[in-house]
Design an enzyme around this catalytic site. Structure first.
Site, short mmCIF file in Angstrom:
data_model
loop_
_atom_site.label_atom_id
_atom_site.label_comp_id
_atom_site.label_asym_id
_atom_site.label_seq_id
_atom_site.Cartn_x
_atom_site.Cartn_y
_atom_site.Cartn_z
N GLU A 16 -33.94 -13.23 22.77
CA GLU A 16 -34.06 -13.42 24.22
C GLU A 16 -33.53 -12.20 24.98
O GLU A 16 -32.52 -12.26 25.67
CB GLU A 16 -33.30 -14.68 24.64
N PRO A 17 -34.21 -11.06 24.87
CA PRO A 17 -33.77 -9.85 25.57
C PRO A 17 -34.02 -9.93 27.07
O PRO A 17 -34.97 -10.58 27.53
CB PRO A 17 -34.61 -8.75 24.93
N GLY A 18 -33.19 -9.24 27.81
CA GLY A 18 -33.39 -9.10 29.25
C GLY A 18 -33.49 -7.64 29.62
O GLY A 18 -34.53 -7.15 30.05
N CYS B 121 -17.31 0.86 51.92
CA CYS B 121 -15.92 1.22 52.16
C CYS B 121 -15.05 0.81 50.96
O CYS B 121 -14.24 -0.11 51.03
CB CYS B 121 -15.42 0.53 53.43
#
Length: 864
Positions: A745-747, A815
């Site tokens: 299940e790669p992202g 900032c």
């Protein structure tokens, strides 16, 4: 060419040329020019040459049974390589016939292949051949050159404490100025060529000075001749803060003391052999390290005049092939003489111990292959002898990673944050040198490259030089001269379209759907994987979701909100084809997922203990913790006791009892160790671990190996080897105790390279030596550099074809001091309105964006 008659000058300059230098025909005109310039200044030049690149390896392979080839084949290979070079240099190919015939006779001898005397004669032939070739080449260019066999003037000293193998293959010489040798060379031609690496023992037999010994030959001969300088030419211009072949940001070290150079060379810097420093330091000889093909580069000077600077890490170096020896026995506590007995074994075997650490019941030490012959037979004998004293463990495939510089112990407090890179790595030994010049870690060899890269980024100062120590980076020196151009990323080919798409905006993410499809195609080509799911948390843009589903991938999500978004974005997406892998979500969210009909993964026994009735009669996946995590930063490692994810393997029996009590079937097992991993064996280990758990549980039908497939930070980085990953999984799958489907299940792998962040330059600024480029968006759009220390390539897209000539820090408008997108980036002079491109931002960029400071993050655009 300048002509100098023999005997007109007693000023000697020693020049050593490495194997890569002498093997390249284009270098010989440069070598001749350098020699001529030195002759014109009144110096007599002694040239030391290594064997042609690859020849020593070829000959050394003949001394090992497992790599030995037929003698004729080796002779033909050596002859072919030398003849090819002779032809390119316009020299007669029969020039080396007598030496080649001698090599053939040696290889045909009925000698004991384990005899180190025979091995020394064989392996040393490379330098005998190259020195004869070098002499003829210089003579053909009109230089008065003469060959002298270095075995005639270099004699090794016998050492009864060293093994016979070491005496022949790693011999030691000691030299001091010798007027007789000086007079002898003064009577020869103005240029004398000598083979490196070889010497003779008292009996006149050939001995070797150890691998890399030509550097040592040069400084030994310089000491004999009373020379003041040695110029060492190789394929790199000197010592760098790391190996520049792996870390382009490594900076040239311009001036180094003997002590630091010795430490760098001993700990793994490849530009100089550590033994070469001993005669140089003993005799006050200045060393100049230079690059043969780029003599214009200043290089590194190693000199007695180098003043000791304040405490500072000068380099991160590694040595692979280290052998670790662990001696353990509770009985050694307060046992008088144990260390003496143990080290007597090393002495009697002629083995030089490198690093040592001790405790009441353990002694751990390392053996450096550069100083020892550590073949399997030697290590077996070492273990046999030491086993008489205690329990012994020998690990031959280790590496040292060392921070080198003066005053290391006084700056340990400053190094603390950098040392976090060792978290989740097994450290076998830590050693802080008594001379206060290095802090060294012994680790598994496979982790060394990544550790050096991470430490270098955190410890070595950026910049372009300007001080007496740190020079330009490798990338700055050779950016325009790279011989092999990496494949251009998609965004460089679509520059005009990207600039046009940004028209009217100050910042935007742009995604290439073609790049997404290409990644999906690579994943789907894996024969060992039955199903690929896209981990949509990486990027949930509707067009990307539609593209991955159309490419044949499923969807993995971590919340029901993600699930509903996917269902709304992709027509016809079936909830039962999706997988929900949540963590610490409320009970109501699990119930909602069940209502949607999704597959579920649980990673906490609390769910079964307290809410088990909700899942009665259901099929579930378990997320297990394999025990250790990997990844580019501690915050992306998702296994181990310091990670909140997963059920410990030790609780499997309890899980099974709870599942049985609620009529729940455990049909899937899942593990995810981390993100950004580039070693294929990570998933191989996960499959082994989950396969054993599946055997224990019995009804498992699916093993989900998770994601974490890495993408290189730089476009010229080594990508994850999908073929190796596929092949390894296929082999391991055959060994499983039961048939299962394998999922991943790669992202990041699917979308990282497909996305770029574009931002207009708003301002530029200088503060002392530091220059800043301010862009229209910052950590509100891309928080990964601030959160993880992530590195993203940054280019000025407006001036993409202009060379970088200034070093900038690229910052945003938020900032926060941490609002930094990139430090010390080499870029062309940048101006307000230019468009900067930040690469590899398709994953976890827009998905993690915020409205901090009430600034809207970059909008998202798509190139279809």
């Amino acid at each position: 060419m300048t002509s100098i008659q023999p005997g007109t000058s007693d000023a000697f300059l020693i020049c050593k040329f490495g194997g890569s230098s002498v093997a390249n025909p284009d270098n010989w005109s440069r070598i001749a020019d350098h020699v001529s310039d030195r002759m014109a200044s009144g110096q007599r030049v002694v040239i030391i040459v290594s064997a042609l690149k690859g020849i020593t390896d070829l000959l050394e392979a003949q001394t090992r049974v497992e790599t030995r080839q037929p003698a004729d084949a080796v002779c033909n290979e050596v002859r072919q390589r030398h003849h090819a070079l002779l032809e390119k240099l316009g020299l007669a190919t029969d020039l080396l016939d007598s030496e080649l015939a001698r090599l053939g006779e040696l290889l045909d001898q009925d000698a004991d292949p384990d005899d180190p005397a025979w091995q020394a004669r064989i392996v040393g032939m490379g330098e005998l051949l190259s020195s004869q070739l070098a002499t003829a080449c210089l003579q053909a260019r009109g230089i008065a050159a003469e060959r002298l066999d270095s075995r005639d003037i270099l004699t090794s000293q016998a050492n009864p404490r060293r093994s016979r193998r070491a005496e022949y293959l790693s011999a030691e010489c000691r030299t001091t100025p010798d007027p007789q040798v000086q007079r002898r060379l003064s009577d020869l031609q103005p240029v004398v060529v000598m083979p490196g690496f070889v010497a003779a023992n008292a009996a006149g037999e050939t001995v070797l000075l150890g691998r890399g010994g030509s550097d040592t030959s040069a400084t030994l001969i310089a000491a004999l001749l009373g020379a003041e300088q040695v110029h060492i030419f190789s394929d790199v211009p000197g010592l760098f803060t790391a190996d520049p072949r792996h870390i382009p940001a490594a900076r040239l070290l311009k001036l180094v003391s003997y002590r630091e150079a010795q430490e760098l060379a001993a700990m793994g810097a490849r530009a100089l052999h550590p033994r070469a420093l001993i005669p140089a330091a003993d005799n006050g000889i200045e060393l100049h390290l230079k690059q043969t093909s780029r003599p214009d580069i200043e290089g590194t000077r190693i000199t007695p005049d180098a003043r000791e600077h304040g405490a500072q890490v000068k380099a991160i170096v590694q040595r692979k092939g280290i052998t670790l020896v662990s001696l353990e026995d509770i009985g050694m506590w307060q046992q008088v003489g144990f260390l003496a007995d143990a080290f007597a074994v090393f002495r009697d075997m002629g083995l030089s111990v490198d690093q040592v650490s001790t405790s009441e019941s353990n002694v751990t030490l390392t053996l450096d292959p550069g100083a020892n012959v550590t073949d399997a037979r030697t290590l077996d004998e070492l273990e046999r002898r030491l086993s008489r004293l205690c329990r012994v463990e020998i690990l031959p495939d280790c590496a040292t990673v060392s921070l080198v510089g003066l005053g290391i112990r006084t700056i340990l407090h400053r190094l603390g944050p950098a040392l976090e890179v060792f978290e989740q790595r097994r450290i076998y030994q830590v050693s802080q040198a008594a001379n206060d010049l290095n802090l060294t870690f012994v680790v598994e060899s496979r982790h060394a490259d990544r550790l050096v890269q991470q430490l270098h980024q955190q410890v070595i100062p950026g910049g372009v030089g300007g001080d007496s120590i740190f020079g330009p980076t490798w990338e700055q020196l050779f950016r325009r001269d790279a011989e092999v151009k990496p494949a251009r990323p998609w965004w460089s080919e679509q520059r005009e379209e990207l600039l046009e798409r940004l028209s009217g905006h100050d910042s935007a993410y742009v995604y290439s759907l073609a790049c997404v499809r290409a990644a999906c195609t690579r994943l789907k080509s894996m024969q060992s994987v039955d199903r690929v799911l896209y981990s949509m948390k990486a990027n949930s843009h509707p067009d990307i979701l539609r593209t991955v589903v159309a490419s044949g991938l499923g969807i993995e999500c971590v919340s029901t909100a993600e699930a509903e978004h996917a269902l709304n974005s992709v027509d016809g997406l079936d909830p039962s084809a999706m997988l929900l892998t949540p963590n610490f979500i409320p009970r109501s969210e699990y119930r909602k997922a069940l209502e949607l009909g999704m597959r579920l993964t649980i990673d906490n026994l609390h769910i079964l203990e307290q809410w088990g009735s909700d899942f009665a009669g259901r099929e579930l996946f378990l997320r297990l913790d394999p025990g250790s995590g990997l990844g580019h930063h501690k915050l992306v490692r998702t296994a181990g006791s310091h990670s909140k994810f997963g059920i410990p393997l030790s609780e499997l029996d309890r899980v099974q009892r709870l599942a049985d009590a609620h009529d729940i079937r455990i049909v899937g097992l899942h593990a995810h160790t981390g993100s950004g991993i580039l070693h294929a064996d990570n998933w191989h280990r996960s499959l082994e671990t989950l396969g054993e758990a599946a055997r224990q549980l019995g009804e498992v039908e699916v093993i989900n190996l998770g994601g974490g497939l890495g993408v290189p930070d730089r476009s010229d980085g080594q990508p994850l080897d999908i073929t190796a990953l596929d092949g390894g999984l296929a082999r391991l799958r055959q060994q499983l105790s039961q048939p299962v489907e394998i999922w991943i299940e790669p992202g990041r792998y699917v979308v990282s390279e497909a996305g770029v962040l574009l931002a207009r330059v708003t301002q530029t600024k200088g503060k002392g030596d530091v220059r800043y480029i301010g862009v229209a968006t910052g950590m509100n759009s891309l928080i990964r550099p601030a959160l993880y220390g992530a590195w993203h390539e940054i280019v000025n897209l407006t001036r993409l074809d202009e060379a970088g000539d200034h070093v900038y820090n690229v910052v945003g408008p938020i900032c926060e001091t941490g609002d930094i997108l990139g430090l010390d980036r080499l870029l062309p002079e940048s101006r307000e309105g230019d468009v900067m491109l930040i690469a590899n931002t398709g994953a976890y960029g827009a998905a993690m964006a915020s409205r901090y400071n009430l600034r809207d993050p970059a909008r998202e655009l798509v190139i279809s």
